[in-house]
Scaffold this motif. Structure first.
Motif, PDB file in Angstrom:
ATOM      1  N   LYS A  29       1.017  -1.129   0.143  1.00  0.00           N
ATOM      2  CA  LYS A  29       0.109   0.009  -0.054  1.00  0.00           C
ATOM      3  C   LYS A  29       0.932   1.273   0.115  1.00  0.00           C
ATOM      4  O   LYS A  29       0.458   2.407  -0.641  1.00  0.00           O
ATOM      5  CB  LYS A  29      -0.859  -0.161   1.059  1.00  0.00           C
ATOM      6  N   TYR A  30       1.969   1.075   0.674  1.00  0.00           N
ATOM      7  CA  TYR A  30       2.738   2.462   0.352  1.00  0.00           C
ATOM      8  C   TYR A  30       3.339   2.552  -0.821  1.00  0.00           C
ATOM      9  O   TYR A  30       3.393   3.969  -1.361  1.00  0.00           O
ATOM     10  CB  TYR A  30       4.037   2.330   1.341  1.00  0.00           C
ATOM     11  N   TYR A  31       3.666   1.569  -1.742  1.00  0.00           N
ATOM     12  CA  TYR A  31       4.236   1.540  -3.231  1.00  0.00           C
ATOM     13  C   TYR A  31       3.065   2.203  -3.700  1.00  0.00           C
ATOM     14  O   TYR A  31       3.210   3.296  -4.460  1.00  0.00           O
ATOM     15  CB  TYR A  31       4.461   0.210  -3.483  1.00  0.00           C
ATOM     16  N   LYS A  33       0.376   6.768  -6.659  1.00  0.00           N
ATOM     17  CA  LYS A  33      -0.646   7.625  -6.782  1.00  0.00           C
ATOM     18  C   LYS A  33      -0.500   9.050  -6.462  1.00  0.00           C
ATOM     19  O   LYS A  33      -1.010   9.858  -7.165  1.00  0.00           O
ATOM     20  CB  LYS A  33      -1.893   7.148  -5.916  1.00  0.00           C
ATOM     21  N   ASN A  34       0.192   9.336  -5.350  1.00  0.00           N
ATOM     22  CA  ASN A  34       0.269  10.824  -4.961  1.00  0.00           C
ATOM     23  C   ASN A  34       1.626  11.434  -5.630  1.00  0.00           C
ATOM     24  O   ASN A  34       1.385  12.830  -5.801  1.00  0.00           O
ATOM     25  CB  ASN A  34       0.283  10.892  -3.544  1.00  0.00           C
ATOM     26  N   LEU A  35       2.501  10.988  -5.939  1.00  0.00           N
ATOM     27  CA  LEU A  35       3.895  11.525  -6.156  1.00  0.00           C
ATOM     28  C   LEU A  35       4.221  11.547  -7.842  1.00  0.00           C
ATOM     29  O   LEU A  35       4.745  12.198  -8.311  1.00  0.00           O
ATOM     30  CB  LEU A  35       4.935  11.123  -5.435  1.00  0.00           C
ATOM     31  N   PHE A  36       3.935  10.218  -8.313  1.00  0.00           N
ATOM     32  CA  PHE A  36       4.421   9.973  -9.738  1.00  0.00           C
ATOM     33  C   PHE A  36       3.066   9.456 -10.684  1.00  0.00           C
ATOM     34  O   PHE A  36       3.371   8.897 -11.318  1.00  0.00           O
ATOM     35  CB  PHE A  36       5.629   8.836  -9.636  1.00  0.00           C
ATOM     36  N   SER A  37       2.183  10.296 -10.449  1.00  0.00           N
ATOM     37  CA  SER A  37       0.904   9.969 -11.190  1.00  0.00           C
ATOM     38  C   SER A  37       1.068  10.244 -12.642  1.00  0.00           C
ATOM     39  O   SER A  37       0.359   9.883 -13.641  1.00  0.00           O
ATOM     40  CB  SER A  37      -0.513  10.751 -10.420  1.00  0.00           C
ATOM     41  N   SER A  38       1.843  11.585 -12.876  1.00  0.00           N
ATOM     42  CA  SER A  38       1.843  11.913 -14.304  1.00  0.00           C
ATOM     43  C   SER A  38       3.531  12.628 -14.397  1.00  0.00           C
ATOM     44  O   SER A  38       4.017  12.795 -13.339  1.00  0.00           O
ATOM     45  CB  SER A  38       0.952  13.168 -14.653  1.00  0.00           C
ATOM     46  N   SER A  66       5.626  14.019 -11.418  1.00  0.00           N
ATOM     47  CA  SER A  66       6.882  13.441 -11.103  1.00  0.00           C
ATOM     48  C   SER A  66       8.106  14.545 -11.248  1.00  0.00           C
ATOM     49  O   SER A  66       8.888  14.168 -10.135  1.00  0.00           O
ATOM     50  CB  SER A  66       7.203  12.439 -12.327  1.00  0.00           C
ATOM     51  N   LEU A  67       8.015  15.177 -11.908  1.00  0.00           N
ATOM     52  CA  LEU A  67       9.056  16.369 -12.123  1.00  0.00           C
ATOM     53  C   LEU A  67       9.124  17.269 -10.718  1.00  0.00           C
ATOM     54  O   LEU A  67       9.883  17.565 -10.313  1.00  0.00           O
ATOM     55  CB  LEU A  67       8.587  17.461 -13.336  1.00  0.00           C
ATOM     56  N   PHE A  68       7.776  17.590 -10.358  1.00  0.00           N
ATOM     57  CA  PHE A  68       7.699  18.483  -9.227  1.00  0.00           C
ATOM     58  C   PHE A  68       8.224  17.875  -7.986  1.00  0.00           C
ATOM     59  O   PHE A  68       8.901  18.323  -6.991  1.00  0.00           O
ATOM     60  CB  PHE A  68       6.238  18.815  -8.881  1.00  0.00           C
ATOM     61  N   THR A  69       7.823  16.334  -7.986  1.00  0.00           N
ATOM     62  CA  THR A  69       8.305  15.655  -6.804  1.00  0.00           C
ATOM     63  C   THR A  69       9.872  15.609  -6.735  1.00  0.00           C
ATOM     64  O   THR A  69      10.487  15.700  -5.798  1.00  0.00           O
ATOM     65  CB  THR A  69       7.628  14.182  -7.042  1.00  0.00           C
ATOM     66  N   VAL A  70      10.503  15.310  -7.958  1.00  0.00           N
ATOM     67  CA  VAL A  70      11.959  15.235  -8.039  1.00  0.00           C
ATOM     68  C   VAL A  70      12.614  16.686  -7.556  1.00  0.00           C
ATOM     69  O   VAL A  70      13.603  16.708  -6.717  1.00  0.00           O
ATOM     70  CB  VAL A  70      12.547  14.842  -9.477  1.00  0.00           C
ATOM     71  N   ILE A  71      11.916  17.861  -8.117  1.00  0.00           N
ATOM     72  CA  ILE A  71      12.657  19.117  -7.806  1.00  0.00           C
ATOM     73  C   ILE A  71      12.249  19.150  -6.242  1.00  0.00           C
ATOM     74  O   ILE A  71      13.076  19.773  -5.494  1.00  0.00           O
ATOM     75  CB  ILE A  71      11.793  20.252  -8.561  1.00  0.00           C
ATOM     76  N   ALA A  72      11.006  19.011  -5.754  1.00  0.00           N
ATOM     77  CA  ALA A  72      10.946  19.315  -4.169  1.00  0.00           C
ATOM     78  C   ALA A  72      11.893  18.254  -3.359  1.00  0.00           C
ATOM     79  O   ALA A  72      12.371  18.908  -2.317  1.00  0.00           O
ATOM     80  CB  ALA A  72       9.547  18.714  -3.913  1.00  0.00           C
ATOM     81  N   ILE A  73      12.113  16.900  -3.748  1.00  0.00           N
ATOM     82  CA  ILE A  73      13.044  16.163  -2.966  1.00  0.00           C
ATOM     83  C   ILE A  73      14.510  16.805  -3.005  1.00  0.00           C
ATOM     84  O   ILE A  73      15.027  16.887  -1.824  1.00  0.00           O
ATOM     85  CB  ILE A  73      12.927  14.750  -3.679  1.00  0.00           C
ATOM     86  N   ILE A  74      14.843  17.304  -4.223  1.00  0.00           N
ATOM     87  CA  ILE A  74      16.057  17.818  -4.476  1.00  0.00           C
ATOM     88  C   ILE A  74      16.272  18.982  -3.589  1.00  0.00           C
ATOM     89  O   ILE A  74      17.262  19.252  -2.636  1.00  0.00           O
ATOM     90  CB  ILE A  74      16.609  18.176  -5.642  1.00  0.00           C
TER      91      ILE A  74
END
Lengths: 370, 245
Positions: free
Chosen positions: A13-15, A20-25, A29-37
């Motif tokens: 369920k974590y996967y 669903k919430n971080l890499f749905s499009s 995905s781009l924003f997720t990566v930027i935010a993580i960096i």
């Protein structure tokens, strides 16, 4: 075997949540990566500064830091870690101000008893609550005796108080005194008696229309003019009066919001049963109105707790005032980040605590009865 | 017969709006009076004046020999003897059912808590929902809430009961359970003043029917006369509208 475990992983369920919430499009995905960096950069810098590269009591050569010239960052080029030694060295001042060292146990005892005094009014389903409530009412007298002194204890003038002691004293006492006053103001503002009503309206609007700094100056300069000659309240008491009146006006408006939400029918039903105004207020109106008003009340309390730091402009050394005094000391000067981060952290702990408590109450009251 | 309520030339205004115009009414002990009329006719305002939830501006209202004036002592005396049931029930949502009922006996009559709770349970049995005693109002149906409201009023042991459209806010299937309680109360000899459009109820229990329109009592008669032989045209029109729908 490995195929099986891959399959169970994709059904995890974590996967699923991450997909669903971080890499749905691809945008997501781009924003997720930027935010993580971004978070990684900020976070790693802060952690390095505050912990991994920081000096606590000793510098990188292992010497005990006794003034700012021992801080690693002031010795070795390229070092940038925080120098927390200033907090250690000034700890007593941050906590107690200039309270005499041999009497500090009195402040510690008062601090230690504070949670016991609060627990009875903050939580309703604790064993022996009645006795905790009794203690809440005795506590102010104990605190006064312990902090100020009296028979058997040396007097410690409030000019020696400072640091967290002053911040907590103004915050807790201000809120504690303002609460009953604000209930009366809120009720008065809705009174049918024109004189009481206009007195309350004028008071609330006047106080709310003036910055707290102005009130503090006014209390500091003008309060003695209104009092009989010879009565000369000390600075801390003057600040307390200003803070209490300020908080009472704001809290009264929060409570009035709660009062307005009570249907008129409840009051009529209570009147029809023969309950008096005060019985109706105590048993029917306030329990419901205060419940509704909890979030705004806590909001004003958090605001006030932070605003107590304004007293430094009338010469009181609250937590922030003590911090600035420490920075003004030539042996520790220029360690701004360490001092302000520490002060922020202390304020944050208290304010975050109040905020979580308010959330807990809201949730609890929602489930208690529908 | 002993007169328990007298209204004499009662007038009331809401600002410019003249809601009650020269109302005269006498209620004797044990009498059941049903008040009907179109909305805005002043019927609710009239009974709300009897326990001073509204103040009248002209005329006299006397309950049990005590005249309603600005004197708070008189208002207290009258409210202790006059119970009221509202359209919106007005239960106190933060108190359990039994606390709702025992509140006034404890605080107004200074009764010990245990005794007040026993009385509360008695009245809950009377309105046939003793098993709901420890629930909160929000957990009950409308009909049950209204029955709790009736029990709450009765717990003060009033000798007059005012009902202000007690079934108007209820779903149709719950009206009967409330009316049954009211009929039972009527049979026990309670003096009742009921504002309602439940004409079946009126025919069963009323001694007197009152029809109000535009702030006046237009017609007052026994149910028999009122329903079979109404005198004013306004009453006839109202009855035809209410009975035929």
């Amino acid at each position: 075997m490995s195929l099986n475990s891959l399959e169970s992983f994709t059904h995890n369920k974590y996967y699923n949540w991450v997909i669903k919430n971080l890499f749905s499009s691809w945008v997501n995905s781009l924003f997720t990566v930027i935010a993580i960096i971004f978070l990684y950069k900020i976070g790693s810098f802060f952690l390095n500064w505050a912990f991994f590269e920081a000096d606590f009591r000793n510098n990188f050569q292992g010497e005990l830091i006794t003034d700012r010239t021992f801080c690693s960052k002031n010795i070795k080029p390229g070092e940038f870690g925080a120098c927390w030694a200033i907090i250690y060295a000034r700890w007593d001042q941050f906590m107690y101000g200039f309270y005499p060292v041999e009497e500090i146990w009195r402040v510690n005892l008062t601090f230690a008893l504070l949670p016991l005094a609060l627990i009875g009014i903050l939580f309703d389903k604790i064993p022996l609550r009645k006795y905790f409530i009794y203690f809440t009412f005795i506590y102010p007298f104990i605190a006064y005796f312990m902090l100020y002194g009296g028979p058997g204890l040396n007097a410690v003038g409030t000019n020696k108080w400072g640091g967290l002691l002053v911040t907590l004293f103004l915050g807790v006492t201000g809120i504690g005194l303002a609460f009953p006053l604000s209930i009366l103001l809120a009720l008065g503002r809705r009174s049918k008696m024109p004189i009481i009503k206009s007195l309350c309206v004028v008071f609330i609007e006047f106080i709310r229309g003036v910055p707290l700094i102005t009130l503090l100056f006014t209390a500091n300069v003008m309060l003695p003019l209104f009092l009989p000659e010879g009565v000369n309240p000390d600075n801390l008491l003057r600040a307390l009066v200003a803070v209490t009146l300020f908080q009472a006006a704001y809290m009264a408006e929060a409570i009035r919001g709660g009062l307005q939400a009570i249907p008129k029918g409840h009051i009529e039903a209570a009147e029809a049963l023969g309950l008096t105004y005060w019985q109706t207020t105590r048993k029917i109106i306030l329990p419901q109105a205060l419940k509704i008003a909890i979030p705004p009340i806590v909001n004003t309390c958090i605001g006030l707790f932070k605003d107590t730091s304004l007293v430094l402009i009338i010469g009181l050394f609250d937590l922030l005032g003590i911090g600035r005094a420490a920075l003004a000391d030539m042996t520790w000067t220029k360690l701004y980040y360490e001092v302000y981060v520490f002060i922020s952290l202390v304020f944050f702990i208290f304010c975050f605590g109040m905020s979580r408590y308010s959330l807990y109450l809201e949730k609890k009251l929602k489930t208690d009865n529908s | 017969m002993e007169q328990v309520i007298q209204l004499e030339k009662v007038n009331k205004w809401f600002d410019d709006f003249h809601v009650l115009k020269d109302i005269d009414l006498t209620v004797t002990k044990g009498q059941k009076i049903v008040v009907c009329g179109p909305s805005g006719s002043g019927k609710s305002t009239m009974i709300r004046c009897i326990n001073r939830l509204e103040a009248h501006q002209k005329g006299h209202i006397v309950v049990h020999g005590t005249e309603l004036t600005n004197d708070l002592k008189n208002i207290d005396i009258i409210r202790k003897n006059v119970g009221m049931v509202f359209q919106q029930f007005n239960l106190f949502p933060h108190l359990s059912v039994i606390d709702n009922i025992s509140l006034a006996p404890i605080w107004v009559k200074k009764m010990p808590k245990k005794e007040a709770e026993e009385i509360a349970m008695n009245y809950l049995e009377k309105v046939k929902i003793p098993e709901q005693a420890h629930k909160f109002p929000g957990q009950l149906s409308g009909g049950q809430q209204q029955r709790v409201a009736i029990a709450r009023s009765l717990a003060m042991n009033p000798d007059i009961m005012l009902f202000d459209e007690p079934t108007s806010a209820l779903d149709p299937e719950m009206i009967k359970e409330v009316l049954d309680v009211m009929i039972q109360l009527a049979e026990e000899g309670m003096t009742m003043l009921v504002v309602t459009h439940e004409m079946g109820f009126a025919k069963t229990v009323a001694d007197q029917m009152i029809f109000m329109d535009e702030g006046r009592i237009v017609e007052q008669a026994t149910p028999d006369e009122f329903f079979n032989n109404p005198k004013s045209d306004r009453t006839k029109l109202f009855l035809s509208q209410i009975l035929n729908h």
